[in-house]
Design a protein around this motif. Structure first.
Motif, PDB file in Angstrom:
ATOM      1  N   LEU A  87      28.773  21.142  43.454  1.00 40.61           N
ATOM      2  CA  LEU A  87      28.402  20.654  44.780  1.00 40.61           C
ATOM      3  C   LEU A  87      28.165  19.140  44.761  1.00 40.61           C
ATOM      4  O   LEU A  87      28.497  18.428  45.708  1.00 40.61           O
ATOM      5  N   ARG A  88      27.601  18.651  43.664  1.00 47.42           N
ATOM      6  CA  ARG A  88      27.328  17.212  43.550  1.00 47.42           C
ATOM      7  C   ARG A  88      28.609  16.386  43.557  1.00 47.42           C
ATOM      8  O   ARG A  88      28.630  15.250  44.006  1.00 47.42           O
ATOM      9  N   ARG A  89      29.682  16.971  43.068  1.00 48.81           N
ATOM     10  CA  ARG A  89      30.954  16.255  42.992  1.00 48.81           C
ATOM     11  C   ARG A  89      31.693  16.215  44.323  1.00 48.81           C
ATOM     12  O   ARG A  89      32.842  15.776  44.393  1.00 48.81           O
ATOM     13  N   GLY A  90      31.055  16.726  45.365  1.00 49.19           N
ATOM     14  CA  GLY A  90      31.619  16.555  46.694  1.00 49.19           C
ATOM     15  C   GLY A  90      32.375  17.741  47.233  1.00 49.19           C
ATOM     16  O   GLY A  90      33.179  17.605  48.150  1.00 49.19           O
ATOM     17  N   SER A  91      32.131  18.930  46.683  1.00 51.38           N
ATOM     18  CA  SER A  91      32.793  20.112  47.204  1.00 51.38           C
ATOM     19  C   SER A  91      32.377  20.342  48.653  1.00 51.38           C
ATOM     20  O   SER A  91      31.217  20.176  49.025  1.00 51.38           O
ATOM     21  N   THR A  92      33.337  20.736  49.479  1.00 50.28           N
ATOM     22  CA  THR A  92      33.041  20.940  50.914  1.00 50.28           C
ATOM     23  C   THR A  92      32.523  22.352  51.198  1.00 50.28           C
ATOM     24  O   THR A  92      32.100  22.626  52.320  1.00 50.28           O
ATOM     25  N   ILE A  93      32.558  23.224  50.231  1.00 43.02           N
ATOM     26  CA  ILE A  93      32.056  24.575  50.452  1.00 43.02           C
ATOM     27  C   ILE A  93      30.560  24.631  50.152  1.00 43.02           C
ATOM     28  O   ILE A  93      30.005  23.751  49.499  1.00 43.02           O
ATOM     29  N   THR A  94      29.917  25.677  50.612  1.00 45.90           N
ATOM     30  CA  THR A  94      28.471  25.790  50.466  1.00 45.90           C
ATOM     31  C   THR A  94      28.113  26.368  49.091  1.00 45.90           C
ATOM     32  O   THR A  94      28.957  26.926  48.386  1.00 45.90           O
ATOM     33  N   GLU A  95      26.827  26.250  48.751  1.00 51.91           N
ATOM     34  CA  GLU A  95      26.346  26.800  47.484  1.00 51.91           C
ATOM     35  C   GLU A  95      26.535  28.312  47.458  1.00 51.91           C
ATOM     36  O   GLU A  95      26.909  28.885  46.426  1.00 51.91           O
ATOM     37  N   ALA A  96      26.299  28.958  48.593  1.00 58.66           N
ATOM     38  CA  ALA A  96      26.478  30.410  48.668  1.00 58.66           C
ATOM     39  C   ALA A  96      27.935  30.796  48.425  1.00 58.66           C
ATOM     40  O   ALA A  96      28.224  31.804  47.768  1.00 58.66           O
ATOM     41  N   ASP A  97      28.865  29.980  48.957  1.00 49.55           N
ATOM     42  CA  ASP A  97      30.291  30.242  48.746  1.00 49.55           C
ATOM     43  C   ASP A  97      30.651  30.124  47.268  1.00 49.55           C
ATOM     44  O   ASP A  97      31.396  30.951  46.734  1.00 49.55           O
ATOM     45  N   VAL A  98      30.123  29.085  46.611  1.00 55.32           N
ATOM     46  CA  VAL A  98      30.404  28.883  45.190  1.00 55.32           C
ATOM     47  C   VAL A  98      29.915  30.074  44.382  1.00 55.32           C
ATOM     48  O   VAL A  98      30.628  30.617  43.530  1.00 55.32           O
ATOM     49  N   ARG A  99      28.670  30.507  44.656  1.00 54.81           N
ATOM     50  CA  ARG A  99      28.106  31.638  43.914  1.00 54.81           C
ATOM     51  C   ARG A  99      28.933  32.902  44.135  1.00 54.81           C
ATOM     52  O   ARG A  99      29.172  33.671  43.197  1.00 54.81           O
ATOM     53  N   ALA A 100      29.345  33.129  45.366  1.00 52.87           N
ATOM     54  CA  ALA A 100      30.119  34.328  45.683  1.00 52.87           C
ATOM     55  C   ALA A 100      31.466  34.324  44.972  1.00 52.87           C
ATOM     56  O   ALA A 100      31.893  35.345  44.411  1.00 52.87           O
ATOM     57  N   VAL A 101      32.139  33.174  44.995  1.00 46.20           N
ATOM     58  CA  VAL A 101      33.449  33.064  44.347  1.00 46.20           C
ATOM     59  C   VAL A 101      33.318  33.246  42.839  1.00 46.20           C
ATOM     60  O   VAL A 101      34.109  33.969  42.210  1.00 46.20           O
ATOM     61  N   LEU A 102      32.324  32.602  42.240  1.00 40.64           N
ATOM     62  CA  LEU A 102      32.130  32.714  40.794  1.00 40.64           C
ATOM     63  C   LEU A 102      31.817  34.150  40.392  1.00 40.64           C
ATOM     64  O   LEU A 102      32.310  34.636  39.369  1.00 40.64           O
ATOM     65  N   LYS A 103      31.002  34.826  41.192  1.00 43.49           N
ATOM     66  CA  LYS A 103      30.647  36.220  40.884  1.00 43.49           C
ATOM     67  C   LYS A 103      31.896  37.100  40.842  1.00 43.49           C
ATOM     68  O   LYS A 103      32.100  37.873  39.901  1.00 43.49           O
ATOM     69  N   VAL A 104      32.758  36.961  41.861  1.00 45.75           N
ATOM     70  CA  VAL A 104      33.983  37.752  41.900  1.00 45.75           C
ATOM     71  C   VAL A 104      34.911  37.349  40.755  1.00 45.75           C
ATOM     72  O   VAL A 104      35.540  38.195  40.107  1.00 45.75           O
ATOM     73  N   PHE A 105      34.979  36.044  40.482  1.00 46.78           N
ATOM     74  CA  PHE A 105      35.834  35.535  39.406  1.00 46.78           C
ATOM     75  C   PHE A 105      35.438  36.138  38.061  1.00 46.78           C
ATOM     76  O   PHE A 105      36.279  36.651  37.320  1.00 46.78           O
ATOM     77  N   PHE A 106      34.139  36.106  37.755  1.00 49.76           N
ATOM     78  CA  PHE A 106      33.658  36.668  36.490  1.00 49.76           C
ATOM     79  C   PHE A 106      33.950  38.162  36.403  1.00 49.76           C
ATOM     80  O   PHE A 106      34.347  38.675  35.349  1.00 49.76           O
ATOM     81  N   GLU A 107      33.754  38.877  37.514  1.00 51.03           N
ATOM     82  CA  GLU A 107      33.986  40.320  37.523  1.00 51.03           C
ATOM     83  C   GLU A 107      35.458  40.649  37.299  1.00 51.03           C
ATOM     84  O   GLU A 107      35.798  41.551  36.520  1.00 51.03           O
ATOM     85  N   VAL A 108      36.340  39.898  37.956  1.00 52.35           N
ATOM     86  CA  VAL A 108      37.774  40.158  37.819  1.00 52.35           C
ATOM     87  C   VAL A 108      38.248  39.876  36.399  1.00 52.35           C
ATOM     88  O   VAL A 108      38.956  40.680  35.792  1.00 52.35           O
ATOM     89  N   VAL A 109      37.827  38.735  35.842  1.00 50.25           N
ATOM     90  CA  VAL A 109      38.260  38.369  34.489  1.00 50.25           C
ATOM     91  C   VAL A 109      37.778  39.383  33.465  1.00 50.25           C
ATOM     92  O   VAL A 109      38.544  39.855  32.620  1.00 50.25           O
ATOM     93  N   THR A 110      36.487  39.736  33.530  1.00 54.37           N
ATOM     94  CA  THR A 110      35.952  40.681  32.541  1.00 54.37           C
ATOM     95  C   THR A 110      36.556  42.071  32.715  1.00 54.37           C
ATOM     96  O   THR A 110      36.813  42.765  31.723  1.00 54.37           O
ATOM     97  N   ASP A 111      36.818  42.493  33.952  1.00 57.48           N
ATOM     98  CA  ASP A 111      37.460  43.783  34.175  1.00 57.48           C
ATOM     99  C   ASP A 111      38.856  43.809  33.571  1.00 57.48           C
ATOM    100  O   ASP A 111      39.257  44.797  32.946  1.00 57.48           O
ATOM    101  N   GLU A 112      39.614  42.722  33.773  1.00 52.57           N
ATOM    102  CA  GLU A 112      40.981  42.671  33.260  1.00 52.57           C
ATOM    103  C   GLU A 112      41.014  42.763  31.735  1.00 52.57           C
ATOM    104  O   GLU A 112      41.828  43.490  31.154  1.00 52.57           O
ATOM    105  N   VAL A 113      40.117  42.037  31.076  1.00 54.30           N
ATOM    106  CA  VAL A 113      40.087  42.067  29.611  1.00 54.30           C
ATOM    107  C   VAL A 113      39.664  43.450  29.124  1.00 54.30           C
ATOM    108  O   VAL A 113      40.228  43.994  28.171  1.00 54.30           O
TER     109      VAL A 113
END
Length: 233
Positions: free
Chosen positions: A39-65
């Motif tokens: 967020l400090r680097r100027g992302s236009t999305i909200t903190e909640a959006d970042v957390r939501a995306v990261l949560k899904v990202f981690f789940e998808v990657v770990t599920d695939e492996v």
């Protein structure tokens, strides 16, 4: 910042003059701090959006492996693996003798960044406890909340202290510098401490500190602190 390192005797090579580098971490980051840095680097999305995306990202990657697939990312390459010894060609996976694991290697982007990283040699620091992460088991949080009477866990280095020395141990330091010592420690190793958080802590901010003695005749007590302030509400 540079990658700071000091030299120590190399325990692997036969030449007693050989040295190996040990890196001293500048900071320890987790999902919370990485989110804030994004967020400090100027992302236009909200903190909640970042957390939501990261949560899904981690789940998808770990599920695939976990489903037997390789995942190649700019940050890291991950592939499933199996460890343990199979007695012969007809042997099969046995959970009592074998284990499943994830094999990791640096991704293309991380390798590229590391090629431009700067290394800085420093003087070997005095041995002292290093606190990397505190987990409040009751609230399932890290480096933030203290649950009075709950279970705490510290991950780090040089953590195993001598409980028979009254000056050593785990302490919570209040804003007014009042120190509350932990009385119940369930597990003590160099890399992890598990203990009961004192129920006498009052609401407020605390610094978590580990004090450890070095030497035999007259031990010199050195301390290490967690960088993040913890809160009792």
């Amino acid at each position: 910042m540079a990658i700071k390192y000091y030299l120590q005797p190399n325990p692997i090579t036969p030449d007693p003059n050989d040295q190996s580098a040990r890196v001293v971490s500048n900071q320890v980051h987790d999902v919370e701090s990485i989110t804030k840095e994004m967020l400090r680097r100027g992302s236009t999305i909200t903190e909640a959006d970042v957390r939501a995306v990261l949560k899904v990202f981690f789940e998808v990657v770990t599920d695939e492996v976990a489903e037997g697939n390789n995942v190649n990312l700019p940050l890291v390459n991950i592939k499933p693996g199996i460890g343990g010894v199979f007695s012969n060609a007809t042997d099969s996976f046995d959970p009592s003798r074998h284990f499943k694991k994830a094999n990791l290697s640096a991704g293309v982007l991380l390798n590229e960044k590391m090629s431009f990283a700067v290394a800085e040699k420093i003087t070997q620091p005095l041995a002292a406890p290093v606190l990397i992460e505190f987990s409040d088991i009751n609230s399932q949080t890290t480096n933030s909340i203290l649950t009075r009477g709950g279970i705490g866990q510290i991950i780090g280095e040089e953590l195993k202290f001598n409980p028979s020395n009254a000056l050593e141990g785990i302490y919570f330091i209040a804003a007014n510098n009042t120190a509350t010592k932990v009385n119940i420690v369930a597990s003590r190793t160099e890399g992890k401490l598990v203990f009961s958080i004192p129920s006498t802590l009052t609401p407020g901010s605390y610094t978590l500190e580990v004090r450890k003695g070095y030497g035999t005749t007259t031990p010199v007590v050195r301390s290490g602190s967690l960088a993040d302030t913890l809160q009792v509400t």
